[in-house]
Design an enzyme around this catalytic site. Structure first.
Site, PDB file in Angstrom:
ATOM      1  N   LYS A 246       0.881  -1.172   0.000  1.00  0.00           N
ATOM      2  CA  LYS A 246       0.000   0.000   0.000  1.00  0.00           C
ATOM      3  C   LYS A 246       0.913   1.214   0.000  1.00  0.00           C
ATOM      4  CE  LYS A 246      -4.088  -1.893   2.250  1.00  0.00           C
ATOM      5  NZ  LYS A 246      -4.924  -1.821   3.456  1.00  0.00           N
TER       6      LYS A 246
ATOM      7  N   HIS B 290       2.045   6.585   3.186  1.00  0.00           N
ATOM      8  CA  HIS B 290       1.516   7.945   3.209  1.00  0.00           C
ATOM      9  C   HIS B 290       2.240   8.788   4.250  1.00  0.00           C
ATOM     10  CE1 HIS B 290      -0.767   7.132   6.819  1.00  0.00           C
ATOM     11  NE2 HIS B 290      -1.205   6.025   6.256  1.00  0.00           N
TER      12      HIS B 290
ATOM     13  N   HIS C  67       2.824   7.798   7.867  1.00  0.00           N
ATOM     14  CA  HIS C  67       3.970   6.923   8.139  1.00  0.00           C
ATOM     15  C   HIS C  67       5.253   7.750   8.218  1.00  0.00           C
ATOM     16  CE1 HIS C  67       1.382   3.794   5.931  1.00  0.00           C
ATOM     17  NE2 HIS C  67       1.347   3.506   7.206  1.00  0.00           N
TER      18      HIS C  67
END
Length: 591
Positions: free
Chosen positions: A146, A149, A152
């Protein structure tokens, strides 16, 4: 320094020389007022607006009027090697330190604890308050396949700082990256990989390729519900330990971690261990559920199992789904139990966004209800959201894109000054370091709970309170030695006469700031706020710019005075470098 200064618990003049001056002030108070030395010491605070230390007299609740109390402290005062003046101002007493001895003591200490330590490592600003204690810090924690973003990224930056901070305070630190490497999305990827996977693309950039496969298979699933059914079957096989289903997943995980390691290295962030949701054993989760049932904490709700936390104002927490599969909370509980078994930590910190406040509160509460004595040592360090972090072409989805974008923004900026640009040996690396500094400082400059809007333009400015400004200050300090080679190496501090520095208010301000650094580190440990260290670095950088045209080294004909100024700037560079490293920033020597 004389030995006339008594000792007090939690003070250590050998690592923070201002402790000695503070004790000298406390001694003056306790000799003239009905106060113990400790109580007096607790009342000595850093002053505001140019005062060194300030005491608010009402806090001592002494009999008599404030003016009378103040008069007792001031009468018969003679300046000594510690205190030069005491000024009464309404309810306050302001203490100014003896400038000559303060500058001499602080610079000598900074030098000794940076260059003459038994460990051969710079230790100024560190302390041993956590000696013998262990802390586990979990941060970053992206999901494989994933996008990485900005949440993180914040967790990574704040967590990296906390790991450095706890080490600087004597703790034994274990940094964990708890990857999202498990769950139904891997069933989806496995289903999609059969159709869209490419070994070559996978090896080139595993993170991006798995993400692409995931996006494509999700499109398929919208058109054909059978895809999701197939994915669920696939993940069930993984949960049941079916080797043929796990084989690909292992390769994906390993390639993803490898790619991440390179990116974290560029960010100057290091993990002791990459763990993940997949590592939490089924036994731990089952044991946790069993224990909850034995303690009578579990209720049934439409076939799912829940723990009712309403009386703690925390809503109900689901611990097992209807279909019997595990859920985040159970996995977190199992993971925490395993970690305690493994590390026997004194504290465990989770660096997770404030959107997860409820989840972490429920998780800590459940462990507490399960009667684990270590549950009270779990800490959630939270942070607000970032808006507006996308590349100039559109959205940022991966960590390497954020790093590339930061480097390219900075590179464009550097090319505007052709002469300087041509003088830089490795403009690629330098622009990346300054870019990363810009991203980190923008992130850590305000209290972490604040949301902020990321701004590429603000990041690249060398003016005002930005990352490049701090690197520039460090580079200027590093250049003084290159521009004055006749002064380097300096003689040992005992042979440098620093008295001439006391005639410069700018030198005094710098020295005093350097002396406060060990306290800045201690406060940061209490608050878990990187912003305090960033603020310190900016104050120091501003003090340096003010001194630049006044406390001049080049052209100073008096060798003694030139050496003293050089010594001041060298110590300043040591401390600014130390503050930047604490913030996980690599200080540059040239740019």
């Amino acid at each position: 320094m004389t030995s006339s200064i008594p000792q007090l618990p939690d003070t250590d003049p050998s690592s923070c020389v201002l402790d000695a001056y503070r004790i000298a002030i406390a001694k003056r108070l306790s000799e003239t007022l009905p106060l113990t030395l400790q109580k007096a010491y607790d009342g000595v605070d850093y002053g505001k607006k140019g005062e060194d230390f300030t005491v608010a007299l009402p806090r001592f609740r002494l009999p008599g009027k404030v003016d009378e109390v103040a008069a007792k402290v001031i009468e018969n005062f003679q300046p000594d090697e510690w205190i030069s003046t005491i000024v009464h101002d309404k309810a306050f007493l302001h203490f100014k330190l003896n400038t000559e001895s303060m500058i001499h003591d602080i610079l000598t200490q900074v030098h000794a604890l940076t260059h003459l330590t038994p460990s051969k490592q710079p230790e100024y600003g560190t302390n041993l308050t956590g000696k013998g204690k262990k802390v586990v810090i979990e941060y970053s924690s992206p999901n494989i396949a994933k996008s990485f973003h900005v949440g993180h990224l914040r967790s990574t930056i704040i967590g990296g700082f906390l790991a450095n901070l706890y080490k600087a305070c004597g703790w034994e630190v274990t940094s964990l990256n708890y990857l999202g490497d498990w769950g139904t999305q891997f069933g989806m990827i496995a289903t999609g990989y059969e159709k869209y996977g490419s070994q070559e693309e996978l090896e080139k950039d595993a993170i991006k390729h798995l993400f692409d496969v995931y996006v494509k298979v999700n499109k398929d699933a919208e058109a054909d519900p059978e895809v999701k059914v197939e994915a669920a079957r696939w993940f069930k096989r993984m949960e049941d330990g079916d080797e043929s289903a796990l084989k690909n997943w292992r390769v994906w995980r390993e390639l993803s971690v490898k790619k991440y390691e390179g990116e974290y290295e560029r960010l100057n962030i290091h993990f002791d261990e990459y763990t993940g949701e997949s590592m939490v054993g089924k036994e731990s989760m089952d044991t946790a559920l069993k224990r909850l049932e034995e303690l009578g904490l579990i209720a049934d709700s439409n076939g799912a199992k829940i723990v009712d936390l309403k009386k703690y104002k925390l809503e109900s927490a689901v611990v097992r789904k209807k279909d019997g599969t595990s859920i985040y909370l159970t996995r977190d509980i199992g993971g925490a139990i395993e970690r305690y078994e493994k590390y026997k930590f004194d504290k465990m910190i989770y660096v997770v966004s404030s959107q997860q406040d409820l989840h972490l509160a429920q998780f800590f509460k459940v462990l507490d209800l399960m009667e684990f004595p270590w549950a009270k040592n779990l800490v959630h360090v939270n942070y607000g959201l970032v808006q507006g972090m996308s590349t100039r072409k559109g959205t940022v989805v991966f960590l390497d894109q954020i790093i590339k974008e930061a480097a390219s923004v900075m590179h464009d900026q550097m090319m505007k000054n052709e002469d300087k640009y041509n003088a830089v040996e490795d403009p690629e690396t330098v622009s990346r370091e300054i870019g990363i500094t810009g991203v980190k400082i923008q992130d850590m400059a305000a209290k972490r709970i604040n949301n902020y809007t990321f701004n590429w333009d603000r990041m690249k400015s060398f003016e005002g309170d930005t990352g490049p400004y701090l690197q520039y200050a460090h580079v200027r300090l590093a250049s003084i030695g290159r521009k004055n080679p006749h002064l380097i190496p300096l003689p040992p501090p005992s042979q440098i006469d620093t008295t001439s520095l006391s005639s410069y208010s700018q030198a005094r301000e710098i020295a005093f700031l350097l002396g406060t650094y060990p306290d800045v580190v201690k406060v940061a440990l209490k608050t878990h706020e990187p912003s305090g260290v960033v603020t310190f670095a900016f104050r120091l950088a501003h003090a340096i710019s003010s001194a630049w045209d006044v406390v001049i080294v080049k052209g100073e004909e008096d060798l003694e005075k030139a050496r003293a100024k050089m010594f001041l700037y060298e110590c300043t560079r040591d401390v600014l470098g130390s503050a930047l490293r604490l913030l996980s920033i690599r200080p540059l020597e040239r740019m």
